[in-house]
Design a protein around this motif. Sequence first.
Motif, mmCIF file in Angstrom:
data_model
loop_
_atom_site.group_PDB
_atom_site.id
_atom_site.type_symbol
_atom_site.label_atom_id
_atom_site.label_comp_id
_atom_site.label_asym_id
_atom_site.label_seq_id
_atom_site.Cartn_x
_atom_site.Cartn_y
_atom_site.Cartn_z
ATOM 1 N N SER A 20 0.843 -1.189 0.000
ATOM 2 C CA SER A 20 0.000 0.000 0.000
ATOM 3 C C SER A 20 0.878 1.239 0.000
ATOM 4 C CB SER A 20 -0.896 0.023 1.236
ATOM 5 O OG SER A 20 -1.768 -1.079 1.272
ATOM 6 N N CYS A 21 0.410 2.247 -0.675
ATOM 7 C CA CYS A 21 1.080 3.552 -0.692
ATOM 8 C C CYS A 21 0.023 4.576 -0.284
ATOM 9 C CB CYS A 21 1.633 3.853 -2.076
ATOM 10 S SG CYS A 21 2.322 5.516 -2.259
ATOM 11 N N VAL A 22 0.171 5.100 0.921
ATOM 12 C CA VAL A 22 -0.817 6.028 1.457
ATOM 13 C C VAL A 22 -0.249 7.438 1.441
ATOM 14 C CG1 VAL A 22 -2.242 6.603 3.438
ATOM 15 C CG2 VAL A 22 -1.736 4.212 2.919
ATOM 16 N N ALA A 23 -1.042 8.361 0.956
ATOM 17 C CA ALA A 23 -0.627 9.764 0.924
ATOM 18 C C ALA A 23 -1.273 10.517 2.071
ATOM 19 C CB ALA A 23 -1.020 10.400 -0.393
ATOM 20 N N SER A 24 -0.518 11.418 2.648
ATOM 21 C CA SER A 24 -1.073 12.300 3.672
ATOM 22 C C SER A 24 -0.616 13.721 3.380
ATOM 23 C CB SER A 24 -0.633 11.868 5.068
ATOM 24 O OG SER A 24 0.771 11.835 5.163
ATOM 25 N N GLY A 25 -1.497 14.657 3.647
ATOM 26 C CA GLY A 25 -1.158 16.047 3.422
ATOM 27 C C GLY A 25 -1.509 16.555 2.040
ATOM 28 N N PHE A 26 -1.925 15.664 1.166
ATOM 29 C CA PHE A 26 -2.364 16.069 -0.168
ATOM 30 C C PHE A 26 -3.230 14.963 -0.749
ATOM 31 C CE2 PHE A 26 0.089 13.549 -3.305
ATOM 32 C CZ PHE A 26 0.911 12.853 -2.436
ATOM 33 N N SER A 27 -3.962 15.287 -1.800
ATOM 34 C CA SER A 27 -4.835 14.311 -2.440
ATOM 35 C C SER A 27 -4.136 13.678 -3.633
ATOM 36 C CB SER A 27 -6.117 14.989 -2.912
ATOM 37 O OG SER A 27 -6.891 14.089 -3.688
ATOM 38 N N PHE A 67 1.873 -8.957 -11.118
ATOM 39 C CA PHE A 67 1.604 -7.794 -10.282
ATOM 40 C C PHE A 67 0.414 -7.024 -10.855
ATOM 41 C CE2 PHE A 67 6.158 -6.930 -8.504
ATOM 42 C CZ PHE A 67 6.249 -8.255 -8.116
ATOM 43 N N THR A 68 -0.366 -6.450 -9.956
ATOM 44 C CA THR A 68 -1.497 -5.610 -10.362
ATOM 45 C C THR A 68 -1.504 -4.346 -9.527
ATOM 46 O OG1 THR A 68 -2.817 -7.569 -10.927
ATOM 47 C CG2 THR A 68 -3.983 -5.479 -10.670
ATOM 48 N N ILE A 69 -1.524 -3.213 -10.199
ATOM 49 C CA ILE A 69 -1.589 -1.929 -9.511
ATOM 50 C C ILE A 69 -3.018 -1.417 -9.561
ATOM 51 C CG2 ILE A 69 -1.021 -0.552 -11.566
ATOM 52 C CD1 ILE A 69 0.699 1.254 -9.724
ATOM 53 N N SER A 70 -3.450 -0.792 -8.481
ATOM 54 C CA SER A 70 -4.794 -0.231 -8.424
ATOM 55 C C SER A 70 -4.778 0.972 -7.487
ATOM 56 C CB SER A 70 -5.802 -1.281 -7.951
ATOM 57 O OG SER A 70 -5.496 -1.718 -6.641
ATOM 58 N N ARG A 71 -5.866 1.713 -7.517
ATOM 59 C CA ARG A 71 -5.925 2.878 -6.644
ATOM 60 C C ARG A 71 -7.326 3.023 -6.070
ATOM 61 N NH1 ARG A 71 -3.545 7.491 -9.658
ATOM 62 N NH2 ARG A 71 -4.261 8.730 -7.871
ATOM 63 N N ASP A 72 -7.378 3.578 -4.871
ATOM 64 C CA ASP A 72 -8.627 3.886 -4.187
ATOM 65 C C ASP A 72 -8.499 5.336 -3.740
ATOM 66 O OD1 ASP A 72 -10.568 2.300 -1.528
ATOM 67 O OD2 ASP A 72 -10.762 4.231 -2.505
ATOM 68 N N ASN A 73 -9.006 6.228 -4.551
ATOM 69 C CA ASN A 73 -8.840 7.649 -4.241
ATOM 70 C C ASN A 73 -9.580 8.047 -2.964
ATOM 71 O OD1 ASN A 73 -7.203 7.980 -6.456
ATOM 72 N ND2 ASN A 73 -8.760 8.956 -7.735
ATOM 73 N N ALA A 74 -10.644 7.356 -2.655
ATOM 74 C CA ALA A 74 -11.380 7.664 -1.421
ATOM 75 C C ALA A 74 -10.506 7.405 -0.192
ATOM 76 C CB ALA A 74 -12.654 6.846 -1.350
ATOM 77 N N ARG A 75 -9.606 6.440 -0.322
ATOM 78 C CA ARG A 75 -8.680 6.123 0.767
ATOM 79 C C ARG A 75 -7.317 6.774 0.565
ATOM 80 N NH1 ARG A 75 -10.593 1.911 3.949
ATOM 81 N NH2 ARG A 75 -12.386 0.801 3.084
ATOM 82 N N ASN A 76 -7.182 7.529 -0.526
ATOM 83 C CA ASN A 76 -5.907 8.183 -0.832
ATOM 84 C C ASN A 76 -4.757 7.180 -0.877
ATOM 85 O OD1 ASN A 76 -5.376 10.827 -1.637
ATOM 86 N ND2 ASN A 76 -4.400 11.379 0.298
ATOM 87 N N TYR A 79 -2.346 0.640 -4.451
ATOM 88 C CA TYR A 79 -1.941 -0.705 -4.054
ATOM 89 C C TYR A 79 -1.102 -1.360 -5.149
ATOM 90 C CZ TYR A 79 -5.849 -0.028 -0.857
ATOM 91 O OH TYR A 79 -6.699 0.479 0.092
ATOM 92 N N LEU A 80 -0.268 -2.278 -4.721
ATOM 93 C CA LEU A 80 0.451 -3.143 -5.648
ATOM 94 C C LEU A 80 0.273 -4.571 -5.155
ATOM 95 C CD1 LEU A 80 2.240 -3.158 -8.198
ATOM 96 C CD2 LEU A 80 4.225 -3.291 -6.666
ATOM 97 N N GLN A 81 -0.593 -5.304 -5.836
ATOM 98 C CA GLN A 81 -0.808 -6.714 -5.510
ATOM 99 C C GLN A 81 0.250 -7.531 -6.231
ATOM 100 O OE1 GLN A 81 -3.167 -8.232 -3.456
ATOM 101 N NE2 GLN A 81 -1.968 -10.087 -3.852
ATOM 102 N N MET A 82 1.010 -8.285 -5.470
ATOM 103 C CA MET A 82 2.108 -9.060 -6.031
ATOM 104 C C MET A 82 1.852 -10.536 -5.795
ATOM 105 S SD MET A 82 5.347 -6.683 -4.897
ATOM 106 C CE MET A 82 5.268 -7.193 -3.200
ATOM 107 N N ASN A 83 1.656 -11.271 -6.857
ATOM 108 C CA ASN A 83 1.408 -12.708 -6.787
ATOM 109 C C ASN A 83 2.562 -13.477 -7.430
ATOM 110 O OD1 ASN A 83 -1.156 -12.144 -5.664
ATOM 111 N ND2 ASN A 83 -2.096 -12.070 -7.694
ATOM 112 N N SER A 84 2.606 -14.758 -7.161
ATOM 113 C CA SER A 84 3.641 -15.634 -7.742
ATOM 114 C C SER A 84 5.029 -15.017 -7.578
ATOM 115 C CB SER A 84 3.350 -15.871 -9.234
ATOM 116 O OG SER A 84 2.079 -16.448 -9.420
#
Length: 125
Positions: A20-27, A67-76, A79-84
């Motif tokens: 997870s990559c969480v941002a704080s202080g900005f959107s 690997f699959t990258i995704s984002r949830d802007n509501a949670r700021n 994600y990087l899902q890493m399989n295999s």
Amino acid sequence: VQLQASGGGSVQPGGSLRLSCVASGFSLDFYAIVWFRQAPGKEREGVSCISSSGDNTQYKDSVKGRFTISRDNARNTVYLQMNSLKPEDTAVYYCAVPPLVGRDDCAIAGHMDFWGKGTLVTVSS
């Protein structure tokens, strides 16, 4: 303004982790996000990116299909899902923000405006 990567750990080959990559202080809404990694003794390399719209994703060839990258802007959060996972995926993983680009643009290289602290991923039997 801060980015924090988390979710790393130690797994066996074939295992999975979600970073997870969480941002704080900005959107994050208007920014593409790029994941990089740096293995011991090696140069840092771009792994994946996602555009601010979420509609464009890019991957380094060696992680495509795993690997699959995704984002949830509501949670700021991005994600990087890493399989295999493979031993060669062992590295410190970082998320970074590039300069503002088009809503559907991203690239896994180039200048980054700022970086988060990394999270260590170890893949070993």
